[in-house]
Design a protein around this motif. Sequence first.
Motif, PDB file in Angstrom:
ATOM      1  N   GLU A   6      66.080  53.375  43.265  1.00  0.00           N
ATOM      2  CA  GLU A   6      65.722  54.797  43.203  1.00  0.00           C
ATOM      3  C   GLU A   6      66.596  55.548  42.208  1.00  0.00           C
ATOM      4  O   GLU A   6      66.103  56.356  41.420  1.00  0.00           O
ATOM      5  N   GLU A   7      67.892  55.272  42.219  1.00  0.00           N
ATOM      6  CA  GLU A   7      68.783  55.956  41.275  1.00  0.00           C
ATOM      7  C   GLU A   7      68.469  55.544  39.841  1.00  0.00           C
ATOM      8  O   GLU A   7      68.474  56.385  38.927  1.00  0.00           O
ATOM      9  N   ALA A   8      68.191  54.270  39.614  1.00  0.00           N
ATOM     10  CA  ALA A   8      67.885  53.799  38.263  1.00  0.00           C
ATOM     11  C   ALA A   8      66.615  54.457  37.730  1.00  0.00           C
ATOM     12  O   ALA A   8      66.559  54.868  36.564  1.00  0.00           O
ATOM     13  N   VAL A   9      65.587  54.551  38.556  1.00  0.00           N
ATOM     14  CA  VAL A   9      64.342  55.205  38.137  1.00  0.00           C
ATOM     15  C   VAL A   9      64.608  56.665  37.790  1.00  0.00           C
ATOM     16  O   VAL A   9      64.088  57.185  36.791  1.00  0.00           O
ATOM     17  N   PHE A  10      65.422  57.321  38.590  1.00  0.00           N
ATOM     18  CA  PHE A  10      65.774  58.714  38.317  1.00  0.00           C
ATOM     19  C   PHE A  10      66.515  58.851  36.991  1.00  0.00           C
ATOM     20  O   PHE A  10      66.171  59.686  36.151  1.00  0.00           O
ATOM     21  N   LEU A  11      67.511  58.006  36.766  1.00  0.00           N
ATOM     22  CA  LEU A  11      68.295  58.085  35.531  1.00  0.00           C
ATOM     23  C   LEU A  11      67.438  57.795  34.301  1.00  0.00           C
ATOM     24  O   LEU A  11      67.613  58.423  33.247  1.00  0.00           O
ATOM     25  N   ARG A  12      66.501  56.859  34.423  1.00  0.00           N
ATOM     26  CA  ARG A  12      65.663  56.482  33.282  1.00  0.00           C
ATOM     27  C   ARG A  12      64.688  57.592  32.898  1.00  0.00           C
ATOM     28  O   ARG A  12      64.162  57.596  31.775  1.00  0.00           O
ATOM     29  N   SER A  13      64.448  58.538  33.761  1.00  0.00           N
ATOM     30  CA  SER A  13      63.501  59.610  33.454  1.00  0.00           C
ATOM     31  C   SER A  13      63.910  60.401  32.218  1.00  0.00           C
ATOM     32  O   SER A  13      63.057  60.937  31.510  1.00  0.00           O
ATOM     33  N   SER A  14      65.205  60.456  31.922  1.00  0.00           N
ATOM     34  CA  SER A  14      65.658  61.159  30.711  1.00  0.00           C
ATOM     35  C   SER A  14      65.072  60.514  29.463  1.00  0.00           C
ATOM     36  O   SER A  14      64.581  61.204  28.561  1.00  0.00           O
ATOM     37  N   GLN A  15      65.115  59.185  29.389  1.00  0.00           N
ATOM     38  CA  GLN A  15      64.591  58.490  28.218  1.00  0.00           C
ATOM     39  C   GLN A  15      63.077  58.626  28.136  1.00  0.00           C
ATOM     40  O   GLN A  15      62.534  58.810  27.041  1.00  0.00           O
ATOM     41  N   ILE A  16      62.401  58.517  29.250  1.00  0.00           N
ATOM     42  CA  ILE A  16      60.945  58.658  29.240  1.00  0.00           C
ATOM     43  C   ILE A  16      60.551  60.047  28.752  1.00  0.00           C
ATOM     44  O   ILE A  16      59.653  60.202  27.917  1.00  0.00           O
ATOM     45  N   LEU A  17      61.231  61.067  29.245  1.00  0.00           N
ATOM     46  CA  LEU A  17      60.921  62.433  28.838  1.00  0.00           C
ATOM     47  C   LEU A  17      61.239  62.653  27.363  1.00  0.00           C
ATOM     48  O   LEU A  17      60.460  63.284  26.636  1.00  0.00           O
ATOM     49  N   ALA A  18      62.365  62.103  26.885  1.00  0.00           N
ATOM     50  CA  ALA A  18      62.729  62.241  25.467  1.00  0.00           C
ATOM     51  C   ALA A  18      61.698  61.565  24.578  1.00  0.00           C
ATOM     52  O   ALA A  18      61.300  62.105  23.534  1.00  0.00           O
ATOM     53  N   PHE A  19      61.239  60.379  24.972  1.00  0.00           N
ATOM     54  CA  PHE A  19      60.251  59.651  24.177  1.00  0.00           C
ATOM     55  C   PHE A  19      58.914  60.376  24.179  1.00  0.00           C
ATOM     56  O   PHE A  19      58.215  60.419  23.155  1.00  0.00           O
ATOM     57  N   ALA A  20      58.552  60.961  25.301  1.00  0.00           N
ATOM     58  CA  ALA A  20      57.304  61.727  25.376  1.00  0.00           C
ATOM     59  C   ALA A  20      57.359  62.943  24.461  1.00  0.00           C
ATOM     60  O   ALA A  20      56.373  63.264  23.766  1.00  0.00           O
ATOM     61  N   ARG A  21      58.479  63.614  24.419  1.00  0.00           N
ATOM     62  CA  ARG A  21      58.621  64.771  23.526  1.00  0.00           C
ATOM     63  C   ARG A  21      58.571  64.340  22.067  1.00  0.00           C
ATOM     64  O   ARG A  21      57.979  65.029  21.230  1.00  0.00           O
ATOM     65  N   LEU A  22      59.178  63.193  21.762  1.00  0.00           N
ATOM     66  CA  LEU A  22      59.112  62.680  20.397  1.00  0.00           C
ATOM     67  C   LEU A  22      57.671  62.354  20.023  1.00  0.00           C
ATOM     68  O   LEU A  22      57.216  62.690  18.919  1.00  0.00           O
ATOM     69  N   ARG A  23      56.931  61.725  20.936  1.00  0.00           N
ATOM     70  CA  ARG A  23      55.543  61.350  20.678  1.00  0.00           C
ATOM     71  C   ARG A  23      54.651  62.574  20.457  1.00  0.00           C
ATOM     72  O   ARG A  23      53.642  62.487  19.754  1.00  0.00           O
ATOM     73  N   THR A  24      54.996  63.684  21.057  1.00  0.00           N
ATOM     74  CA  THR A  24      54.185  64.894  20.927  1.00  0.00           C
ATOM     75  C   THR A  24      54.744  65.865  19.885  1.00  0.00           C
ATOM     76  O   THR A  24      54.364  67.030  19.846  1.00  0.00           O
ATOM     77  N   GLY A  25      55.651  65.361  19.036  1.00  0.00           N
ATOM     78  CA  GLY A  25      56.159  66.167  17.937  1.00  0.00           C
ATOM     79  C   GLY A  25      57.186  67.200  18.322  1.00  0.00           C
ATOM     80  O   GLY A  25      57.389  68.183  17.599  1.00  0.00           O
ATOM     81  N   LYS A  26      57.887  66.979  19.447  1.00  0.00           N
ATOM     82  CA  LYS A  26      58.879  67.945  19.909  1.00  0.00           C
ATOM     83  C   LYS A  26      60.202  67.246  20.225  1.00  0.00           C
ATOM     84  O   LYS A  26      60.694  67.299  21.357  1.00  0.00           O
ATOM     85  N   PRO A  27      60.789  66.571  19.227  1.00  0.00           N
ATOM     86  CA  PRO A  27      62.049  65.873  19.510  1.00  0.00           C
ATOM     87  C   PRO A  27      63.160  66.865  19.832  1.00  0.00           C
ATOM     88  O   PRO A  27      63.187  67.991  19.321  1.00  0.00           O
ATOM     89  N   GLY A  28      64.063  66.462  20.671  1.00  0.00           N
ATOM     90  CA  GLY A  28      65.173  67.338  21.040  1.00  0.00           C
ATOM     91  C   GLY A  28      66.324  66.542  21.599  1.00  0.00           C
ATOM     92  O   GLY A  28      66.402  65.317  21.427  1.00  0.00           O
ATOM     93  N   LEU A  29      67.227  67.222  22.281  1.00  0.00           N
ATOM     94  CA  LEU A  29      68.355  66.545  22.904  1.00  0.00           C
ATOM     95  C   LEU A  29      67.865  65.705  24.083  1.00  0.00           C
ATOM     96  O   LEU A  29      66.770  65.924  24.605  1.00  0.00           O
TER      97      LEU A  29
END
Length: 330
Positions: A227-250
């Motif tokens: 559960e903790e690992a899935v929670f921590l990995r959400s940062s990378q998933i969200l960052a990659f999704a923003r990159l894919r939609t043209g909104k890269p950020g921190l």
Amino acid sequence: MQRFSLLDLSPVPEGQRTGDAIRNTVHLAQAAEVAGNHRYWLAEHHNMPGIASAATSIMIAQVAAATKTMRVGAGGIMLPNHAPLVVAEQFGTLATLYPDRIDLGLGRAPGTDMATARALRRHMAPEDSFPQDVQELIGYFDENPEATVRAVPGYGTQVPVWILGSSLFGAQLAAHLGLPYAFASHFAPDMLEQALHIYRSTFKASRALDKPYAMMAAGVCVAPSDEEAVFLRSSQILAFARLRTGKPGLLPYPTDEIGAQVPTQVLRQVEHALSCSATGAPDTVYRGLEGLISRYQPDELMVTGMIHDHDSRVRSFELAANVLKSLISE
């Protein structure tokens, strides 16, 4: 598989600055060396607020200075952005400072958007000169006193050159030139199996390598519980999704509600792109990595992963190293 290594993009988390990211990279590299990683690579990206490794050769120098025995290199240098001679001089200097510890992985993509690529290159050539540029660069590492142009420092250092790729082109080129090959399966897994087959079946022995040597990359996020690992990995998933939609950020803070922030179709695409990975407690990650290694039989596995909290990220890679040591010893 006898070796495991680490790929770091020097992520800049929300709430922090690039200086923090660079310090985090140096600290992570020191921990990675203690954990038994064979090499530590940094990647060239530009115009991305959440990645601090744009000046890759400088970052490599920082990491090499802070470590003792681990190999340090580029995974990779995006060669179309640079004159081969300049890259040879930079990595020849690194190899002079840190003998037998420097790797040079070469990529064919720009590592950025096209506007930034134009700013980097100044003049965009219409033809693909990557194969010729690779051979030119390798030539600068040779000991040839009669050469009209020499890399100083650089000539005679024989820096190991790798071909990186996420398609079949790099596999064909690496096999033709007799060079080690690394596949970017951590974000582009679709052609991994076919690329490895092409590389291994068409490999031609060279002065650099007498038999094929293939490395694959996989994402990891390891924590005491699934559960903790899935929670921590959400940062990378969200960052990659923003990159894919043209909104890269921190690198975003982790979240329990990623489905509310990312459209379903985009989330499905991101999860597929990052599917060559293992997330969870050590036992879960053991099973995931064991399956990947059994299927693809890499000579070396390079793990990567972005976690917002630095201490959790260091812990994740330390736990991953323990898993990989167990897999190697079997």
